[in-house]
Scaffold this motif. Structure first.
Motif, PDB file in Angstrom:
ATOM      1  N   GLY A   6      33.077 -75.503  34.278  1.00 25.86           N
ATOM      2  CA  GLY A   6      33.631 -75.428  32.934  1.00 25.86           C
ATOM      3  C   GLY A   6      32.842 -76.203  31.896  1.00 25.86           C
ATOM      4  N   VAL A   7      32.041 -77.160  32.323  1.00 25.98           N
ATOM      5  CA  VAL A   7      31.206 -77.903  31.378  1.00 25.98           C
ATOM      6  C   VAL A   7      30.255 -76.948  30.660  1.00 25.98           C
ATOM      7  CG1 VAL A   7      29.403 -79.636  31.184  1.00 25.98           C
ATOM      8  CG2 VAL A   7      31.384 -80.065  32.656  1.00 25.98           C
ATOM      9  N   ASN A   8      29.704 -75.982  31.398  1.00 22.67           N
ATOM     10  CA  ASN A   8      28.789 -75.005  30.811  1.00 22.67           C
ATOM     11  C   ASN A   8      29.452 -73.648  30.559  1.00 22.67           C
ATOM     12  OD1 ASN A   8      26.449 -76.738  30.864  1.00 22.67           O
ATOM     13  ND2 ASN A   8      26.408 -76.434  33.088  1.00 22.67           N
ATOM     14  N   GLU A   9      30.626 -73.425  31.157  1.00 17.97           N
ATOM     15  CA  GLU A   9      31.375 -72.180  30.950  1.00 17.97           C
ATOM     16  C   GLU A   9      32.775 -72.566  30.466  1.00 17.97           C
ATOM     17  OE1 GLU A   9      30.800 -69.204  34.225  1.00 17.97           O
ATOM     18  OE2 GLU A   9      29.772 -70.887  35.188  1.00 17.97           O
ATOM     19  N   PRO A  10      32.883 -72.996  29.212  1.00 18.14           N
ATOM     20  CA  PRO A  10      34.134 -73.605  28.728  1.00 18.14           C
ATOM     21  C   PRO A  10      35.349 -72.698  28.791  1.00 18.14           C
ATOM     22  CG  PRO A  10      32.591 -73.222  26.923  1.00 18.14           C
ATOM     23  CD  PRO A  10      31.827 -73.013  28.184  1.00 18.14           C
ATOM     24  N   HIS A  11      35.146 -71.378  28.865  1.00 23.45           N
ATOM     25  CA  HIS A  11      36.309 -70.487  28.943  1.00 23.45           C
ATOM     26  C   HIS A  11      37.127 -70.752  30.205  1.00 23.45           C
ATOM     27  CE1 HIS A  11      33.570 -68.305  31.614  1.00 23.45           C
ATOM     28  NE2 HIS A  11      34.632 -67.697  32.099  1.00 23.45           N
ATOM     29  N   LEU A  12      36.464 -71.243  31.273  1.00 26.25           N
ATOM     30  CA  LEU A  12      37.188 -71.521  32.513  1.00 26.25           C
ATOM     31  C   LEU A  12      38.227 -72.623  32.330  1.00 26.25           C
ATOM     32  CD1 LEU A  12      34.498 -71.415  35.358  1.00 26.25           C
ATOM     33  CD2 LEU A  12      36.191 -69.683  34.756  1.00 26.25           C
ATOM     34  N   LEU A  13      37.963 -73.539  31.417  1.00 25.26           N
ATOM     35  CA  LEU A  13      38.882 -74.653  31.214  1.00 25.26           C
ATOM     36  C   LEU A  13      40.179 -74.212  30.533  1.00 25.26           C
ATOM     37  CD1 LEU A  13      36.408 -77.452  30.124  1.00 25.26           C
ATOM     38  CD2 LEU A  13      37.245 -76.898  32.420  1.00 25.26           C
ATOM     39  N   ARG A  14      40.207 -72.997  30.025  1.00 23.98           N
ATOM     40  CA  ARG A  14      41.443 -72.461  29.455  1.00 23.98           C
ATOM     41  C   ARG A  14      42.273 -71.729  30.503  1.00 23.98           C
ATOM     42  NH1 ARG A  14      37.700 -71.073  25.338  1.00 23.98           N
ATOM     43  NH2 ARG A  14      37.713 -68.882  25.979  1.00 23.98           N
ATOM     44  N   SER A  15      41.745 -71.647  31.719  1.00 24.53           N
ATOM     45  CA  SER A  15      42.464 -70.934  32.774  1.00 24.53           C
ATOM     46  C   SER A  15      43.278 -71.903  33.623  1.00 24.53           C
ATOM     47  CB  SER A  15      41.482 -70.165  33.667  1.00 24.53           C
ATOM     48  OG  SER A  15      40.981 -70.987  34.704  1.00 24.53           O
ATOM     49  N   ALA A  16      44.164 -71.336  34.431  1.00 25.39           N
ATOM     50  CA  ALA A  16      44.967 -72.126  35.368  1.00 25.39           C
ATOM     51  C   ALA A  16      44.402 -72.035  36.772  1.00 25.39           C
ATOM     52  CB  ALA A  16      46.415 -71.646  35.352  1.00 25.39           C
ATOM     53  N   GLY A  17      43.181 -71.516  36.879  1.00 27.15           N
ATOM     54  CA  GLY A  17      42.533 -71.446  38.182  1.00 27.15           C
ATOM     55  C   GLY A  17      42.828 -70.157  38.921  1.00 27.15           C
ATOM     56  N   ARG A  18      42.531 -70.186  40.214  1.00 28.37           N
ATOM     57  CA  ARG A  18      42.726 -69.006  41.064  1.00 28.37           C
ATOM     58  C   ARG A  18      43.857 -69.231  42.056  1.00 28.37           C
ATOM     59  NH1 ARG A  18      36.365 -67.519  42.142  1.00 28.37           N
ATOM     60  NH2 ARG A  18      36.161 -69.783  42.289  1.00 28.37           N
ATOM     61  N   ALA A  19      44.387 -68.140  42.585  1.00 25.96           N
ATOM     62  CA  ALA A  19      45.526 -68.219  43.494  1.00 25.96           C
ATOM     63  C   ALA A  19      45.159 -68.993  44.756  1.00 25.96           C
ATOM     64  CB  ALA A  19      45.996 -66.820  43.868  1.00 25.96           C
ATOM     65  N   LEU A  20      46.109 -69.763  45.256  1.00 25.00           N
ATOM     66  CA  LEU A  20      45.934 -70.419  46.548  1.00 25.00           C
ATOM     67  C   LEU A  20      45.782 -69.368  47.639  1.00 25.00           C
ATOM     68  CD1 LEU A  20      48.776 -73.082  46.198  1.00 25.00           C
ATOM     69  CD2 LEU A  20      46.329 -73.429  45.824  1.00 25.00           C
ATOM     70  N   ALA A  21      45.193 -69.778  48.747  1.00 27.55           N
ATOM     71  CA  ALA A  21      44.927 -68.832  49.833  1.00 27.55           C
ATOM     72  C   ALA A  21      46.205 -68.187  50.365  1.00 27.55           C
ATOM     73  CB  ALA A  21      44.197 -69.555  50.962  1.00 27.55           C
ATOM     74  N   SER A  22      47.324 -68.872  50.234  1.00 26.63           N
ATOM     75  CA  SER A  22      48.595 -68.371  50.765  1.00 26.63           C
ATOM     76  C   SER A  22      49.410 -67.602  49.731  1.00 26.63           C
ATOM     77  CB  SER A  22      49.425 -69.552  51.268  1.00 26.63           C
ATOM     78  OG  SER A  22      49.614 -70.496  50.232  1.00 26.63           O
ATOM     79  N   VAL A  23      48.820 -67.325  48.580  1.00 29.93           N
ATOM     80  CA  VAL A  23      49.553 -66.694  47.476  1.00 29.93           C
ATOM     81  C   VAL A  23      48.856 -65.417  47.039  1.00 29.93           C
ATOM     82  CG1 VAL A  23      50.263 -66.968  45.062  1.00 29.93           C
ATOM     83  CG2 VAL A  23      50.479 -68.892  46.643  1.00 29.93           C
ATOM     84  N   ASP A  24      49.641 -64.376  46.798  1.00 30.25           N
ATOM     85  CA  ASP A  24      49.146 -63.172  46.135  1.00 30.25           C
ATOM     86  C   ASP A  24      49.653 -63.169  44.701  1.00 30.25           C
ATOM     87  OD1 ASP A  24      47.618 -61.986  48.073  1.00 30.25           O
ATOM     88  OD2 ASP A  24      49.231 -60.720  48.859  1.00 30.25           O
ATOM     89  N   LEU A  25      48.772 -62.814  43.772  1.00 29.20           N
ATOM     90  CA  LEU A  25      49.139 -62.674  42.369  1.00 29.20           C
ATOM     91  C   LEU A  25      48.919 -61.237  41.917  1.00 29.20           C
ATOM     92  CD1 LEU A  25      47.604 -65.753  40.479  1.00 29.20           C
ATOM     93  CD2 LEU A  25      49.970 -65.427  41.182  1.00 29.20           C
ATOM     94  N   ARG A  26      49.832 -60.753  41.089  1.00 28.10           N
ATOM     95  CA  ARG A  26      49.646 -59.475  40.420  1.00 28.10           C
ATOM     96  C   ARG A  26      49.895 -59.665  38.935  1.00 28.10           C
ATOM     97  NH1 ARG A  26      53.596 -55.063  42.420  1.00 28.10           N
ATOM     98  NH2 ARG A  26      52.271 -53.757  41.084  1.00 28.10           N
ATOM     99  N   ILE A  27      49.203 -58.899  38.124  1.00 31.14           N
ATOM    100  CA  ILE A  27      49.496 -58.818  36.695  1.00 31.14           C
ATOM    101  C   ILE A  27      50.003 -57.396  36.470  1.00 31.14           C
ATOM    102  CG2 ILE A  27      48.617 -58.998  34.361  1.00 31.14           C
ATOM    103  CD1 ILE A  27      48.581 -61.636  35.887  1.00 31.14           C
ATOM    104  N   VAL A  28      51.275 -57.279  36.085  1.00 31.65           N
ATOM    105  CA  VAL A  28      51.917 -55.969  36.021  1.00 31.65           C
ATOM    106  C   VAL A  28      52.124 -55.563  34.558  1.00 31.65           C
ATOM    107  CG1 VAL A  28      53.976 -54.643  36.644  1.00 31.65           C
ATOM    108  CG2 VAL A  28      53.059 -56.354  38.226  1.00 31.65           C
TER     109      VAL A  28
END
Length: 527
Positions: A336-358
């Motif tokens: 995120g230091v060089n890709e600042p847009h990442l710092l606006r995210s909440a990260g990626r899903a944990l290995a035990s979690v599925d996410l959908r955007i519906v």
């Protein structure tokens, strides 16, 4: 539609190597493994075995008082070793522990006690002003003080023998109440398996162990605060219940108490870095800063990494998901230091979690970078809402938990939170997300804080109303702010009305009560 089968859960193990399934096993196994300090307050230190013994005595006394498996035992108290003893004691008695927000108004506390219908309510020594609210409930529970002397007097000669009345991990172990920003709070039922899954994620990602010292500023009636307390017991870490009131006091506490894991918000990080004593090497034991409530800027992150010399983490989750389900970890922050847009995210899903955007219009998965409702699948999902089958049915779809939050996933799987679905404004057929408008308004130099809500509009159906708190010397007018907004937003997103107020209405958790703004109970700044 993706399969509804949940992803494989992570495994959280007790000190004796057995998989965790029941909350009471956390203190049982830890006390058997060590007698190190479990929780330190400014006035005392309490060991794991002391908490274990007191919780067994509480469990015995609960059973003698008529508490049976499945009954509720509530706690209205701030963080303390006694709070944890009540929690584990209720679990050992097979009861469902219910933590109540101590920042609520008396009527709200009465409502929750009515809803939870507990047999016993423990009230902290600094929460005695809420005892009358508890007693006003139709549940008519037994009320017990958690002040040390009063609590010991109540348990009397009850033996420190674990009754082991708890069932299996599929049974409801906790009820935590939602913040109630859209109506009455709902009791979120969490099972032993839910919490085991949540703790496994924290344990694995934050490198907590028996040499760790974690600050506990978040109340135990919040899922994040309680999760930190439980995982600290699980791994044998020391929990520090200190509440520094200034950045200087915080820095002193971090240094003198050799804190390894600290939970702070970005504004506090900024103020901490402004201290002359906050120099590189001044906090040699600090390993992780866990932050939330707001994104961190690239400039602040760079300065914090250079000065604090530790790792940074944030996540997204809710009470209904047993806490965090995504992680923006240390490697993401370095990117995120060089890709600042990442710092606006909440990260990626944990290995035990599925996410959908519906997509709310089609019911199908949204394309990458397109907003929709966040759905969650995995062992983190709550069992349901206490005594509220209609709300439970509404919260699930084909086994997926509907969060009510709007977000988007990029091509790499990073989650970006857009807004609450219930807050979305539909203006002339266009979706307007208040959080997006608020972010723009907050860049105005004369605006301190703001909230955007939808108001009825004869032409467009709804239009955005901005409720704004300005600086004391501001001379900003409604017309000026609307014109300024239209230079920076699409016209359908820009506010059509502005209301200047002294302060935004908030609930006890600090969340803005947008339903109150829609009915306009707030005093205007010119009144």
């Amino acid at each position: 539609m993706p399969p509804t089968e949940a992803p494989a859960p992570l495994v959280s193990r007790l000190p004796d190597g057995q998989p965790l399934t029941r909350i009471a096993d956390i203190i049982r196994s830890r006390a058997a493994a060590s007698d190190s300090v479990a929780m330190r307050t400014p006035s005392a230190s309490t060991t794991f075995r002391q908490i274990d013994e007191l919780s067994s005595r509480i469990a015995q006394r609960l059973v003698a008082s008529g508490v049976r498996p499945g009954d509720r035992v509530a706690c209205v108290s701030r963080n303390s070793p006694e709070f944890l003893a009540v929690l584990y004691g209720a679990a050992k008695a097979g009861a469902i522990a219910t933590a109540v927000n101590i920042g609520l108004a008396a009527d709200e506390v009465t409502w929750i006690i009515d809803d939870a219908d507990p047999r016993v309510v423990f009230v902290g020594p600094e929460e005695q002003h809420l005892e009358s609210a508890v007693r006003a409930s139709t549940a008519t529970p037994l009320v017990v003080s958690t002040a040390v002397d009063a609590l010991l007097e109540w348990v009397g000669d009850a033996p420190a023998v674990d009754p082991r009345a708890d069932g299996d991990g599929d049974q409801t172990a906790l009820i935590l109440y939602s913040s109630g920003t859209t109506g009455h709070p709902k009791g979120v039922m969490l099972t032993g398996h839910n919490m085991a899954q949540a703790l496994a994620a924290v344990q694995n990602l934050l490198e907590l162990d028996d040499a760790s010292v974690a600050m506990a500023p978040i109340p135990f009636f919040h899922i994040s605060g309680l999760g930190l307390a439980l995982v600290a017991t699980l791994v044998g870490a020391e929990l520090l219940a200190f509440t520094p009131s200034t950045p200087a006091e915080l820095h002193t506490t971090l240094r003198e108490q050799e804190v390894t894991h600290a939970v702070v918000v970005p504004t506090v990080i900024q103020r901490l870095l402004e201290l002359p004593e906050a120099a590189p090497g001044s906090l040699p034991r600090l390993r992780y800063v866990i932050y939330g409530a707001a994104p961190i800027t690239p400039d602040l992150l760079n300065a914090a990494i250079a000065t604090l010399e530790c790792r940074f983490v944030q996540s997204y989750g809710l009470t209904e998901s047993s806490g965090g389900v995504t992680i923006l970890d240390h490697s993401d922050h370095k990117r995120g230091v060089n890709e600042p847009h990442l710092l606006r995210s909440a990260g990626r899903a944990l290995a035990s979690v599925d996410l959908r955007i519906v997509d709310q219009l089609t019911g199908r998965d949204a394309d990458p970078d397109q907003p929709g409702e966040i759905w969650i699948n995995g062992a983190h999902r709550m069992a349901g809402y206490w005594r509220n089958p209609a709300a439970t049915e509404e919260a699930f779809a084909d086994g997926w938990l509907r969060t009510g939050d709007v977000g988007r996933l990029d091509a790499e799987g990073y989650l970006f939170i857009v807004d609450r679905l219930k807050d979305m404004i539909i203006s002339g057929g266009e979706n307007v997300y208040p959080a997006e408008v608020e972010r723009v308004l907050l860049t105005h130099p004369e605006i301190v804080e703001c909230a955007v809500v939808g108001t009825p509009d004869a032409r467009w159906g709804e239009s955005p109303l901005a409720v704004v708190v300005t600086t004391p010397t501001a001379a900003l007018t409604e017309a000026e702010l609307i014109a300024w907004s239209r230079e920076r937003l699409a016209h359908f997103k820009a506010p059509t009305q502005v209301r200047f107020v002294e302060a935004l209405p908030r609930n006890a958790s600090g969340k803005v009560l947008k339903r109150a703004l829609r009915t306009d109970p707030t005093p205007r700044k010119d009144q």
